[in-house]
Design an enzyme around this catalytic site. Structure first.
Site, PDB file in Angstrom:
ATOM      1  N   GLY A   1       6.825   4.611   8.451  1.00  0.00           N
ATOM      2  CA  GLY A   1       5.941   5.764   8.639  1.00  0.00           C
ATOM      3  C   GLY A   1       6.109   6.346  10.023  1.00  0.00           C
ATOM      4  N   SER A   2       5.029   6.924  10.540  1.00  0.00           N
ATOM      5  CA  SER A   2       5.114   7.624  11.817  1.00  0.00           C
ATOM      6  C   SER A   2       5.207   6.652  12.989  1.00  0.00           C
ATOM      7  CB  SER A   2       3.895   8.529  11.998  1.00  0.00           C
ATOM      8  OG  SER A   2       2.722   7.738  12.056  1.00  0.00           O
ATOM      9  N   THR A   3       5.838   7.112  14.059  1.00  0.00           N
ATOM     10  CA  THR A   3       5.963   6.304  15.272  1.00  0.00           C
ATOM     11  C   THR A   3       4.589   6.007  15.854  1.00  0.00           C
ATOM     12  OG1 THR A   3       8.174   7.146  15.693  1.00  0.00           O
ATOM     13  CG2 THR A   3       6.972   6.294  17.599  1.00  0.00           C
ATOM     14  N   GLU A   4       3.686   6.986  15.735  1.00  0.00           N
ATOM     15  CA  GLU A   4       2.333   6.809  16.266  1.00  0.00           C
ATOM     16  C   GLU A   4       1.626   5.605  15.609  1.00  0.00           C
ATOM     17  OE1 GLU A   4       0.043  10.094  15.013  1.00  0.00           O
ATOM     18  OE2 GLU A   4      -1.800   9.363  15.971  1.00  0.00           O
TER      19      GLU A   4
ATOM     20  N   GLU B   1      10.032  15.138  15.922  1.00  0.00           N
ATOM     21  CA  GLU B   1      10.357  15.073  14.501  1.00  0.00           C
ATOM     22  C   GLU B   1       9.515  16.121  13.756  1.00  0.00           C
ATOM     23  OE1 GLU B   1       9.092  11.509  12.180  1.00  0.00           O
ATOM     24  OE2 GLU B   1      11.151  11.513  11.445  1.00  0.00           O
TER      25      GLU B   1
ATOM     26  N   GLY C   1       3.071   3.240  13.829  1.00  0.00           N
ATOM     27  CA  GLY C   1       3.892   2.055  14.088  1.00  0.00           C
ATOM     28  C   GLY C   1       3.539   1.395  15.418  1.00  0.00           C
TER      29      GLY C   1
ATOM     30  N   LYS D   1       0.838  -1.204   0.000  1.00  0.00           N
ATOM     31  CA  LYS D   1       0.000   0.000   0.000  1.00  0.00           C
ATOM     32  C   LYS D   1       0.869   1.248   0.000  1.00  0.00           C
ATOM     33  CE  LYS D   1      -1.868   2.629   3.089  1.00  0.00           C
ATOM     34  NZ  LYS D   1      -1.720   3.926   2.365  1.00  0.00           N
TER      35      LYS D   1
ATOM     36  N   CYS E   1      13.397  10.420   7.332  1.00  0.00           N
ATOM     37  CA  CYS E   1      13.347   9.930   8.712  1.00  0.00           C
ATOM     38  C   CYS E   1      14.716  10.017   9.383  1.00  0.00           C
ATOM     39  CB  CYS E   1      12.820   8.503   8.746  1.00  0.00           C
ATOM     40  SG  CYS E   1      13.608   7.462   7.523  1.00  0.00           S
TER      41      CYS E   1
ATOM     42  N   GLU F   1       9.922   0.763  10.623  1.00  0.00           N
ATOM     43  CA  GLU F   1      10.930   1.795  10.389  1.00  0.00           C
ATOM     44  C   GLU F   1      10.229   3.118  10.604  1.00  0.00           C
ATOM     45  OE1 GLU F   1      12.770   4.528   9.215  1.00  0.00           O
ATOM     46  OE2 GLU F   1      12.930   3.838   7.148  1.00  0.00           O
TER      47      GLU F   1
HETATM   48  P1  NAI Z   1       1.583   7.882   8.674  1.00  0.00           P
HETATM   49  O1  NAI Z   1       2.385   6.996   9.563  1.00  0.00           O
HETATM   50  O2  NAI Z   1       0.163   8.137   9.032  1.00  0.00           O
HETATM   51  O3  NAI Z   1       1.610   7.302   7.173  1.00  0.00           O
HETATM   52  C1  NAI Z   1       2.518   6.332   6.690  1.00  0.00           C
HETATM   53  C2  NAI Z   1       1.753   5.224   5.973  1.00  0.00           C
HETATM   54  O4  NAI Z   1       0.927   4.543   6.907  1.00  0.00           O
HETATM   55  C3  NAI Z   1       0.820   5.718   4.872  1.00  0.00           C
HETATM   56  O5  NAI Z   1       0.808   4.785   3.823  1.00  0.00           O
HETATM   57  C4  NAI Z   1      -0.538   5.727   5.571  1.00  0.00           C
HETATM   58  O6  NAI Z   1      -1.628   5.618   4.694  1.00  0.00           O
HETATM   59  C5  NAI Z   1      -0.421   4.499   6.452  1.00  0.00           C
HETATM   60  N1  NAI Z   1      -1.301   4.487   7.619  1.00  0.00           N
HETATM   61  C6  NAI Z   1      -1.850   5.549   8.280  1.00  0.00           C
HETATM   62  N2  NAI Z   1      -2.595   5.120   9.305  1.00  0.00           N
HETATM   63  C7  NAI Z   1      -2.532   3.767   9.314  1.00  0.00           C
HETATM   64  C8  NAI Z   1      -3.086   2.742  10.144  1.00  0.00           C
HETATM   65  N3  NAI Z   1      -3.858   3.035  11.180  1.00  0.00           N
HETATM   66  N4  NAI Z   1      -2.794   1.459   9.872  1.00  0.00           N
HETATM   67  C9  NAI Z   1      -1.983   1.135   8.820  1.00  0.00           C
HETATM   68  N5  NAI Z   1      -1.455   2.056   8.000  1.00  0.00           N
HETATM   69  C10 NAI Z   1      -1.717   3.364   8.246  1.00  0.00           C
HETATM   70  O7  NAI Z   1       2.376   9.260   8.543  1.00  0.00           O
HETATM   71  P2  NAI Z   1       1.784  10.694   8.120  1.00  0.00           P
HETATM   72  O8  NAI Z   1       0.495  10.918   8.856  1.00  0.00           O
HETATM   73  O9  NAI Z   1       1.772  10.758   6.661  1.00  0.00           O
HETATM   74  O10 NAI Z   1       2.902  11.683   8.680  1.00  0.00           O
HETATM   75  C11 NAI Z   1       2.903  12.099  10.043  1.00  0.00           C
HETATM   76  C12 NAI Z   1       4.310  12.229  10.562  1.00  0.00           C
HETATM   77  O11 NAI Z   1       4.922  10.950  10.589  1.00  0.00           O
HETATM   78  C13 NAI Z   1       5.246  13.065   9.706  1.00  0.00           C
HETATM   79  O12 NAI Z   1       5.136  14.423  10.010  1.00  0.00           O
HETATM   80  C14 NAI Z   1       6.587  12.499  10.084  1.00  0.00           C
HETATM   81  O13 NAI Z   1       7.027  13.081  11.289  1.00  0.00           O
HETATM   82  C15 NAI Z   1       6.301  11.040  10.333  1.00  0.00           C
HETATM   83  N6  NAI Z   1       6.652  10.206   9.167  1.00  0.00           N
HETATM   84  C16 NAI Z   1       7.802   9.488   9.195  1.00  0.00           C
HETATM   85  C17 NAI Z   1       8.186   8.747   8.099  1.00  0.00           C
HETATM   86  C18 NAI Z   1       9.441   7.975   8.096  1.00  0.00           C
HETATM   87  O14 NAI Z   1      10.001   7.729   7.035  1.00  0.00           O
HETATM   88  N7  NAI Z   1       9.924   7.517   9.221  1.00  0.00           N
HETATM   89  C19 NAI Z   1       7.400   8.740   6.877  1.00  0.00           C
HETATM   90  C20 NAI Z   1       6.168   9.474   6.947  1.00  0.00           C
HETATM   91  C21 NAI Z   1       5.839  10.189   8.059  1.00  0.00           C
HETATM   92 MG    MG Z   2      -1.023   9.764   9.655  1.00  0.00          MG
END
Ligand code: NAI
Ligand code: MG
Length: 491
Positions: free
Chosen positions: A247-250, A400, A252, A195, A303, A269
């Site tokens: 993605g985000s720690t939250e 972050e 994760g 996804k 990240c 990650e």
């Molecule tokens: P996110 O963690 O919500 O999104 C990352 C992925 O997870 C996307 O594909 C999203 O559709 C999916 N996702 C969202 N909620 C989910 C759930 N409940 N279950 C499974 N998959 C889910 O990150 P977001 O909201 O785009 O960004 C928020 C913050 O997170 C950013 O400001 C940044 O600080 C951090 N982040 C860190 C990343 C990294 O590479 N470590 C990448 C993206 C965001």
């Molecule tokens: Mg999000």
């Protein structure tokens, strides 16, 4: 030398010169009006849809499917049957051929992918062209090489594929994260449901065409687009044997809670707040370039970004002066212009997050510096920013930001640098700038970070494992280590 004679005695080099626009053509990209979901080698329609846009102009690019739980179920079923009906029992040398083909096709179509990546994500074309695409192809080449050598990678451990991998990726490196996820999974004999992030689905959808060209058997890779609801449906599906999330720690943490006790394998990650540590004996100009690359590369949507600069007190002033002067030369604007250094912020939501954190920095008492630069009126933009006078307790030193915002702190001794660098819930990466090799090793041993760069920053190679400590997650991607999460070793 008549051509050097200038009428009116005008100087040979103008004292104020700007770059002429040098836009990369979009013609190479053929967008469809709407995209379905790629399931079992076919396109299926999703009931719900949304529009994906260019963050640099807010112009709509295409209509995208929002996959439902039932669509995710179809994709997992397709992956399961492809796993059982041939893919998992194919000799490694045959799987390798597909991966090599994918790598070569990505190289052949690199310009098309780079332009599309910049259109949909906002990153400068020179980065998508010179970093994202070459690295994505390199990942497929690298893991193609392992596909028939797994027994040598894990001697006496009988490595076997685990089944269906559910993979959820973010928007900061859309195609590169797809490569990090898909290449090792296929090399090990698994099938995939991936996804992409909701704001950047287009290169993943174009990748389905690469799969068709490579004649990958139907169902081995399935792509389902949509937002967090689609991601959650994939995590909750009982037919998935492994989840890989970036993605985000939250989110994760929520996934880890959901999978606790289920037996589904998991790698995470997550975020970071890396220290980039500059000692007074370093090559200062080189360090300034490393600092700029560390935090302004990809608009700081990285990240492992070097978002906390730790400067040794004795060089604090010249370092910050040089840094500010360097920032004045960064060109912010059109991602498709070949001279652009800093492109568009990926989404309105991310821009809002950056603004809110920057505001908190001002309120808590840090001093802000932004070079004069004119930002385009349409789209999402944020000027490169440096905060000085930052205390460790400020939110801009703790959280972050994921934007082009650097927080500068100081230290006196190596011990103090270690203490400050490790004073974070994260542990993904760090940088050390010094002339002394012994000091680099001393620091690297004590930094609680998955990757430590010495006299460089943000360097990646498929043979080098990447991953975090603490709230930055667990599991490694890349290298030999990156195979392990996609294998089981029982009898
Ligand atoms: P996110 O963690 O919500 O999104 C990352 C992925 O997870 C996307 O594909 C999203 O559709 C999916 N996702 C969202 N909620 C989910 C759930 N409940 N279950 C499974 N998959 C889910 O990150 P977001 O909201 O785009 O960004 C928020 C913050 O997170 C950013 O400001 C940044 O600080 C951090 N982040 C860190 C990343 C990294 O590479 N470590 C990448 C993206 C965001
Ligand atoms: Mg999000």
């Amino acid at each position: 030398m008549a051509e050097l004679d200038r009428p009116g005695g005008s100087p040979a080099v103008p004292d104020d010169w700007t770059y002429a626009p040098a836009p990369e053509s979009r013609d190479i990209v053929r967008l469809r009006e709407r995209y379905g979901l790629f399931v079992g080698g076919e396109w299926i329609e999703a009931k719900e849809t949304y529009e994906t846009i260019s963050p640099a102009s807010e112009e709509p690019l295409a209509v995208i499917g929002q996959a439902s739980a039932a669509d995710v179920d179809s994709a997992v079923t397709a992956a399961r049957s492809a796993f059982a009906n041939g893919w998992s029992s194919l000799p490694g040398s045959e799987r390798a051929k597909y991966l090599f083909r994918i790598a070569r096709i990505l190289q052949e179509r690199a310009r098309e992918f780079a332009v599309l990546e910049s259109m949909n994500g906002g990153k400068p074309i020179k980065e998508s062209r010179d970093v994202d695409l070459p690295l994505a192809a390199a990942h497929f080449f690298y893991y193609a090489g392992w596909a028939d050598k797994l027994e040598y990678a894990f001697p006496n451990r009988r490595p076997r594929p685990i089944g269906v991998a559910g993979q959820i990726i973010p928007w900061n490196f859309p195609l590169l994260m797809l490569a990090w996820k898909i290449a090792p999974a296929l090399a090990c004999g698994n099938t995939v449901v991936l996804k992409p992030a909701e704001t950047t689905p287009l290169t993943a959808l174009l990748f389905c065409d690469v799969l068709r060209q490579a004649e990958l058997p139907a169902g081995v890779v399935n792509i389902v687009t949509g937002d967090g609801r689609t991601g959650a449906a994939l995590v909750e599906h009982e037919g998935v044997d492994k989840i890989a999330f970036t993605g985000s720690t939250e989110v994760g943490k929520a996934i880890q809670r959901r999978l606790a006790g289920t037996g589904t394998k998991l790698t995470l990650e997550l975020g970071g707040k890396a220290a980039n540590i500059v000692f007074d004996d370093c090559a200062l100009d080189q360090a300034v370039e490393g600092i700029v690359n560390g935090i302004y590369f990809n608009q700081g949507h990285v990240c492992c970004a070097g978002s906390r600069l730790l400067a040794q007190e004795s060089i604090y002033e010249p370092l910050v002066d040089k840094l500010k002067r360097r920032l004045e030369t960064l060109r912010v604007g059109d991602p498709l212009d070949k001279n652009t250094d800093v492109g568009a912020i990926n989404s309105a939501m991310q821009l809002e997050r950056i603004r809110e954190l920057v505001e908190s920095g001002r309120e808590e008492g840090a001093e802000i510096y932004q070079p004069p630069c004119r930002l385009p009126e349409k789209g999402y933009w944020f000027a490169p920013t440096v905060f000085t006078n930052v205390a460790q307790s400020y939110r801009i030193a703790q959280e972050e930001i994921f934007g082009p915002v650097l927080s500068v702190l100081t230290f006196r001794t190596p011990e103090e640098a270690i203490e400050k660098a490790n004073n974070t819930p994260y542990g993904l990466s760090a940088g050390v700038w010094t002339e002394k090799g012994s000091r680099i090793l001393w620091m690297a041993q004590r930094l609680r970070a998955g990757v430590v760069w010495a006299n460089t920053f943000n360097r990646f190679d498929p043979s080098s494992p990447f991953g975090g400590y603490k709230e930055s997650g667990f599991g490694r991607e890349g290298g030999l280590h990156g195979l392990e999460p996609y294998l089981r070793f029982d009898e």
